[in-house]
Design an enzyme around this catalytic site. Structure first.
Site, mmCIF file in Angstrom:
data_model
loop_
_atom_site.group_PDB
_atom_site.id
_atom_site.type_symbol
_atom_site.label_atom_id
_atom_site.label_comp_id
_atom_site.label_asym_id
_atom_site.label_seq_id
_atom_site.Cartn_x
_atom_site.Cartn_y
_atom_site.Cartn_z
ATOM 1 N N ASP A 41 0.828 -1.209 0.000
ATOM 2 C CA ASP A 41 0.000 0.000 0.000
ATOM 3 C C ASP A 41 0.863 1.260 0.000
ATOM 4 O O ASP A 41 1.960 1.273 0.575
ATOM 5 C CB ASP A 41 -0.895 -0.012 1.245
ATOM 6 C CG ASP A 41 -2.085 0.926 1.119
ATOM 7 O OD1 ASP A 41 -2.362 1.391 -0.002
ATOM 8 O OD2 ASP A 41 -2.729 1.192 2.147
ATOM 9 N N ASN A 89 -10.185 -2.601 -7.256
ATOM 10 C CA ASN A 89 -9.297 -1.689 -7.987
ATOM 11 C C ASN A 89 -9.723 -1.470 -9.436
ATOM 12 O O ASN A 89 -9.308 -0.508 -10.077
ATOM 13 C CB ASN A 89 -7.852 -2.201 -7.967
ATOM 14 C CG ASN A 89 -7.201 -2.098 -6.608
ATOM 15 O OD1 ASN A 89 -6.252 -2.825 -6.310
ATOM 16 N ND2 ASN A 89 -7.708 -1.208 -5.756
#
Length: 264
Positions: A41, A89
């Protein structure tokens, strides 16, 4: 930006190398996690910090992946699962998703042709709903998997078009189909049965001992939902492209300092 400058200053004077050596000496090779999962991340936030487009962060993050794999191989980690692209995503801006798909295509081919992958016999596999990916990415994945399918020394799984809950749904569907075809009975369903029908069933150690998440966020985000029931979690403030070997060694040291009781 201040942290980057500080890091560069410390690196110049060799302070970080000394600390790295101290960490290496503190880690026991007899108590390493067999399987590490990583939620990579902070790529986009890193790019914004640099005043660049989010896509730049993804390129930097991909470069870090190859370094991380080498760190794991060097220290003796058997299995690594990298959370590269979730099903959610796909909802990001089209330009970003297209750039990521180009990047995945390139990186799978690079891994397949990497000398270290063949030297250390690293098995490369993509896990997730691969059918949702563009054909060019699927071809690159197939190329990497075929070139490394016989390797058993190390395993690198790339979770792409992946969702932990969706993985369980897919496992249940596979089991349901077997029941429908009279290949098994309803009473045969167990924890082991479900585990054997997950994307990670091919691994010698399917459940991660340690999950690392970078960027300071403290959640699992639908990653290895079933497999992580007893995983140790390590949250690191560093954005993924900035993740250093020092951060990696710290996570191992932290893991070894914990008492793993598995509910006992």
């Amino acid at each position: 930006m201040l942290l980057l400058k500080l890091y560069n200053i410390l690196s110049r004077f060799g302070v970080l190398k000394i600390y790295e050596k101290i960490l290496e000496n503190e880690i026991s090779k007899d108590d390493l996690p067999k399987h590490i999962g990583v939620i990579m991340d902070g790529n986009r936030r890193m790019a914004r910090l640099m005043g660049d487009k989010p896509t730049r962060g993804h390129y930097l993050g991909a470069k870090k992946v190859r370094m991380f794999i080498r760190w794991c191989v060097d220290i003796g980690i058997k299995v690594v699962t990298l959370y590269a692209f979730s099903l959610e995503n796909f909802n990001r801006p089209k330009e970003e998703v297209d750039t990521l798909m180009d990047l995945f295509e390139r990186e799978f081919i690079k891994l397949a042709d990497d000398e270290d992958v063949h030297k250390y016999k690293i098995n490369i596999r993509a896990i997730g709903r691969i059918d949702l990916l563009p054909e060019r990415v699927k071809r690159a994945i197939e190329y990497a998997e075929n070139r490394t399918k016989d390797y058993k020394n190390h395993f690198v799984n790339v979770a792409i078009a992946y969702g932990g809950q969706q993985e369980i749904v897919d496992a249940v569907k596979r089991i349901g189909k077997k029941i429908k075809n009279n290949e098994m009975d309803l009473d045969d369903i167990s924890v082991e049965t479900i585990s054997k029908n997950l994307y990670t069933a091919h691994l010698p150690y399917p459940n991660p001992d340690l999950i690392i998440r970078t960027s300071g966020e403290e959640r699992i985000s639908n990653f290895l939902t079933w497999q992580s029931s007893y995983s140790e979690l390590y949250f690191c403030e560093t954005y993924w492209p900035q993740f250093r070997r020092i951060d990696f060694l710290r996570s191992i040291r932290d893991y070894q300092r914990r008492e793993r009781r598995f509910g006992k």
